[in-house]
Motif scaffolding. Structure first.
Motif, PDB file in Angstrom:
ATOM      1  N   LYS A  45       6.057  -9.039   3.915  1.00  0.00           N
ATOM      2  CA  LYS A  45       5.132  -9.052   5.045  1.00  0.00           C
ATOM      3  C   LYS A  45       5.734  -8.379   6.272  1.00  0.00           C
ATOM      4  O   LYS A  45       5.048  -7.686   7.017  1.00  0.00           O
ATOM      5  CB  LYS A  45       4.701 -10.483   5.357  1.00  0.00           C
ATOM      6  CG  LYS A  45       3.715 -11.044   4.341  1.00  0.00           C
ATOM      7  CD  LYS A  45       3.502 -12.532   4.528  1.00  0.00           C
ATOM      8  CE  LYS A  45       2.692 -13.123   3.392  1.00  0.00           C
ATOM      9  NZ  LYS A  45       2.662 -14.585   3.435  1.00  0.00           N
ATOM     10  N   ILE A  58       5.422  -4.511   5.998  1.00  0.00           N
ATOM     11  CA  ILE A  58       4.122  -3.828   6.093  1.00  0.00           C
ATOM     12  C   ILE A  58       3.567  -3.796   7.506  1.00  0.00           C
ATOM     13  O   ILE A  58       2.481  -3.287   7.740  1.00  0.00           O
ATOM     14  CB  ILE A  58       3.080  -4.480   5.156  1.00  0.00           C
ATOM     15  CG1 ILE A  58       2.936  -5.974   5.467  1.00  0.00           C
ATOM     16  CG2 ILE A  58       3.403  -4.246   3.707  1.00  0.00           C
ATOM     17  CD1 ILE A  58       1.562  -6.452   5.657  1.00  0.00           C
ATOM     18  N   LEU A  71       2.228  -0.439   8.701  1.00  0.00           N
ATOM     19  CA  LEU A  71       0.947  -0.044   8.099  1.00  0.00           C
ATOM     20  C   LEU A  71      -0.214  -0.746   8.785  1.00  0.00           C
ATOM     21  O   LEU A  71      -1.249  -0.150   9.045  1.00  0.00           O
ATOM     22  CB  LEU A  71       0.930  -0.407   6.606  1.00  0.00           C
ATOM     23  CG  LEU A  71       1.692   0.489   5.641  1.00  0.00           C
ATOM     24  CD1 LEU A  71       1.695  -0.112   4.242  1.00  0.00           C
ATOM     25  CD2 LEU A  71       1.093   1.886   5.606  1.00  0.00           C
ATOM     26  N   GLN A 107       2.936  -3.053  -1.688  1.00  0.00           N
ATOM     27  CA  GLN A 107       2.958  -1.951  -0.718  1.00  0.00           C
ATOM     28  C   GLN A 107       1.853  -0.934  -1.003  1.00  0.00           C
ATOM     29  O   GLN A 107       1.224  -0.421  -0.083  1.00  0.00           O
ATOM     30  CB  GLN A 107       4.340  -1.293  -0.703  1.00  0.00           C
ATOM     31  CG  GLN A 107       5.331  -2.083   0.148  1.00  0.00           C
ATOM     32  CD  GLN A 107       6.789  -1.848  -0.250  1.00  0.00           C
ATOM     33  OE1 GLN A 107       7.085  -1.104  -1.175  1.00  0.00           O
ATOM     34  NE2 GLN A 107       7.701  -2.502   0.452  1.00  0.00           N
ATOM     35  N   LEU A 146      -1.458  -2.441   0.195  1.00  0.00           N
ATOM     36  CA  LEU A 146      -1.566  -2.416   1.660  1.00  0.00           C
ATOM     37  C   LEU A 146      -1.731  -1.002   2.191  1.00  0.00           C
ATOM     38  O   LEU A 146      -2.423  -0.783   3.183  1.00  0.00           O
ATOM     39  CB  LEU A 146      -0.346  -3.086   2.285  1.00  0.00           C
ATOM     40  CG  LEU A 146      -0.539  -4.560   2.691  1.00  0.00           C
ATOM     41  CD1 LEU A 146      -1.532  -4.661   3.842  1.00  0.00           C
ATOM     42  CD2 LEU A 146      -1.006  -5.448   1.543  1.00  0.00           C
ATOM     43  N   ARG A 147      -1.116  -0.030   1.510  1.00  0.00           N
ATOM     44  CA  ARG A 147      -1.292   1.369   1.916  1.00  0.00           C
ATOM     45  C   ARG A 147      -2.748   1.776   1.784  1.00  0.00           C
ATOM     46  O   ARG A 147      -3.314   2.429   2.662  1.00  0.00           O
ATOM     47  CB  ARG A 147      -0.400   2.285   1.069  1.00  0.00           C
ATOM     48  CG  ARG A 147       0.636   3.011   1.890  1.00  0.00           C
ATOM     49  CD  ARG A 147       1.302   4.198   1.238  1.00  0.00           C
ATOM     50  NE  ARG A 147       1.455   4.166  -0.189  1.00  0.00           N
ATOM     51  CZ  ARG A 147       2.518   3.683  -0.837  1.00  0.00           C
ATOM     52  NH1 ARG A 147       3.516   3.144  -0.163  1.00  0.00           N
ATOM     53  NH2 ARG A 147       2.592   3.729  -2.146  1.00  0.00           N
ATOM     54  N   SER A 189      -4.835  -0.087   4.471  1.00  0.00           N
ATOM     55  CA  SER A 189      -4.552   0.470   5.804  1.00  0.00           C
ATOM     56  C   SER A 189      -5.196   1.846   5.989  1.00  0.00           C
ATOM     57  O   SER A 189      -5.826   2.115   7.011  1.00  0.00           O
ATOM     58  CB  SER A 189      -3.033   0.556   6.007  1.00  0.00           C
ATOM     59  OG  SER A 189      -2.722   1.295   7.159  1.00  0.00           O
TER      60      SER A 189
END
Length: 340
Positions: A22, A25, A28, A120, A123-124, A127
């Motif tokens: 966490k 990120i 992002l 990741q 989340l990429r 985002s």
């Protein structure tokens, strides 16, 4: 002396790893934040300053959704950046049909065990799609639930909040016989019908995600992971008051989604020959031996968004939306009639 493993980690929940991921990120997430986002990342709740200059009576619009069994394709290909974008775009479209623009988005990831690389990638994707939608990724929840999910699998859900001026809400109430139905092209299956598609393609046809799609240069996996389109920026270009109704063509297809904006005395008559149904749907229908009516209730069939406008506004709206005329509104009882 080796460090003793924590009991919770031994039970399958690594809190230390979750905290580390966490922290990693935050960049992002911060990329999606504008001046309306207050407070720091990682609080118990996200703070968003409700300031809507230029709106006389701002109305908040909220929606929640998931990606469904499209996730199974992401697992099979070990590619996780596109499903995050799918989730955001699907939610943006769900509130765009009311005329709303997105403000902020919250995600939920439930998994068997957190994997840094997968987390990741997810989340990429979230985002990137939030940035493109002008939407703040305000917060999220990541739950490690050993025993609930299969190894290497996760579930993904999201909640979006947007805003629209009350006088500009699009609700279908002005739709009347004689109006024109416009269809905006989809980008493949979007996020619906994957349980049936997987059964036909992988069980019946015995294809693999790495197989070449018949008559195509791309693999089946690439076709099935095409990202759900975000129609909101395009819809926002149409002058206010022109669009009478919008329907996001998701689960239920044209058959079940268009009636959601029709009044009880109108039918939507769709000419299914007015656009070219993408090859993937033709393959599914033929090899699955699926009835044509059911195809239009399970899949979007190449139309991801529908707009209803007056005849006089049809040509200029088609030009702005790059849409096709796919039908008309006729007197009826709130149903969709498909013409084959």
């Amino acid at each position: 002396m080796t460090k003793k493993q924590k009991a919770y980690a031994g039970a399958g929940v690594d809190v230390d790893l979750a905290n580390k991921l966490k922290r990693g990120i935050s960049a992002l997430v911060r990329q999606t934040h504008g001046p309306q986002v207050l407070g720091k990342i990682g609080g118990f709740g996200g703070l968003f300053r409700a300031s809507f200059p230029g709106m006389r009576e701002p109305v908040l619009v909220a929606s929640v959704d998931g990606v469904g069994t499209k996730l199974k394709i992401a697992f099979a290909l070990d590619k996780h950046d596109t499903v995050g974008a799918d989730l955001v775009n699907h939610c943006v479209d769900d509130i765009a049909v009311l005329g709303a623009r997105p403000l902020f988005f919250l995600d939920y990831i439930g998994c068997e065990r957190l994997e840094a690389r997968v987390f990741q990638q997810l989340l990429r994707g979230l985002s990137r799609a939030c940035r493109r939608a002008g939407c703040a990724l305000l917060g999220g929840e990541t739950a490690q639930l050993p025993g609930m999910y299969r190894k290497g699998e996760y579930d993904l859900a999201g909640c979006i909040v947007g805003v629209v001026d009350r006088t500009k809400i699009i609700d279908g109430s002005r739709i009347k016989p004689g109006d024109v139905i416009l269809g905006l092209a989809s980008n493949g299956l979007h996020t619906n019908g994957y349980s049936l598609a997987r059964k036909i393609l992988f069980e019946k046809m015995r294809l693999k995600p790495s197989s070449r799609l018949p008559g195509s240069t791309i693999t089946l996996g690439e076709e099935l992971l095409r990202v759900h389109k975000n129609y909101q920026p395009l819809l926002a270009k149409v002058p206010g008051g022109v669009i009478k109704g919008l329907a996001h063509i998701t689960g239920g297809g044209l058959t079940d989604n268009l009636p959601r904006i029709l009044s009880a005395n109108c039918d939507a008559v769709i000419d299914t020959k007015s656009w070219r149904v993408p090859r993937i749907f033709q393959i599914l229908q033929k090899n699955g031996n699926v009835d044509a009516q059911e195809m239009y209730q399970v899949f979007n069939m190449g139309i991801g968004m529908v707009a209803v406008v007056a005849e006089r506004d049809a040509s200029r709206t088609m030009s702005i939306l790059r849409a096709k005329r796919i039908g008309r509104i006729e007197p009826g009882s709130g149903k969709v009639r498909l013409k084959f």
